[in-house]
Design an enzyme around this catalytic site. Sequence first.
Site, short mmCIF file in Angstrom:
data_model
loop_
_atom_site.label_atom_id
_atom_site.label_comp_id
_atom_site.label_asym_id
_atom_site.label_seq_id
_atom_site.Cartn_x
_atom_site.Cartn_y
_atom_site.Cartn_z
N GLU A 223 0.82 -1.21 0.00
CA GLU A 223 0.00 0.00 0.00
C GLU A 223 0.86 1.26 0.00
O GLU A 223 0.46 2.27 -0.56
CB GLU A 223 -0.94 0.02 1.20
N ASP B 263 -5.94 7.67 -5.09
CA ASP B 263 -5.28 6.42 -5.49
C ASP B 263 -5.47 6.14 -6.99
O ASP B 263 -6.06 6.94 -7.70
CB ASP B 263 -5.71 5.25 -4.60
#
Length: 165
Positions: free
Chosen positions: A33, A42
Site C-alpha cells: 500500500e 489512489d
Amino acid sequence: MAKQLIVLFALVAIASAGMKIGNGGLDLLKFSEGWRADYYIDQIGLKTIGYGHACVWHNNCNDIGKTPLTQQQGVDLLKKDLVEYENCVNNAVSGLNQNQFDACVDFTFNMGCQAFQTSDILKNIKAKNWQGAANAFSKYNVAAGQVIEGLTVRRANDKKLFLKK
C-alpha cells in the site's frame, strides 16, 4: 473441575474470534500500500490516506481528524480496517496456516471480500489444492481492463507468502 471449565471457555472464545493478520502479512500489506501521511487520490480515483485507507468505504474520513497522520496513527487505522477483511477470510475458509491467511487477507484488503469469495484462490483452497491456490493469485492483476505492474508485483508477493512454510 471449575478451573478446567474456565480454561475450556477461554479456548472456545479464542477459537471463535478467528485468525488475525500476523506480522508477515502486515508488513506485506504496508509495503504494498505504501505510506502517505496526507490525503491522496489512489490509482482508481479514491481519496485515500495512511496505508490504503480509502475514505469512501470509511465514513468519508470525517472521523480521522487532524492530518498529517503519524505512522502509528496509520498503523492503528490499518488494523481497525483489517478486521472486516480478516472476518471475510475467516468466514470463507478455515484451516489455513498464518502465512496463507495473511496472503488471503492482503488480497481481500486490496480486491474486496466479494472478489475473494468468488476467486479461484478460494475455490482451490477449499479443494485443498494449495499450489493451485497460490498460482491463482497471479490472475488478479488487472484494473479497468489493464494489467497493472503494481498488482502484478503484489500478487507475486501474495503467492510467495502463501507458499512460505
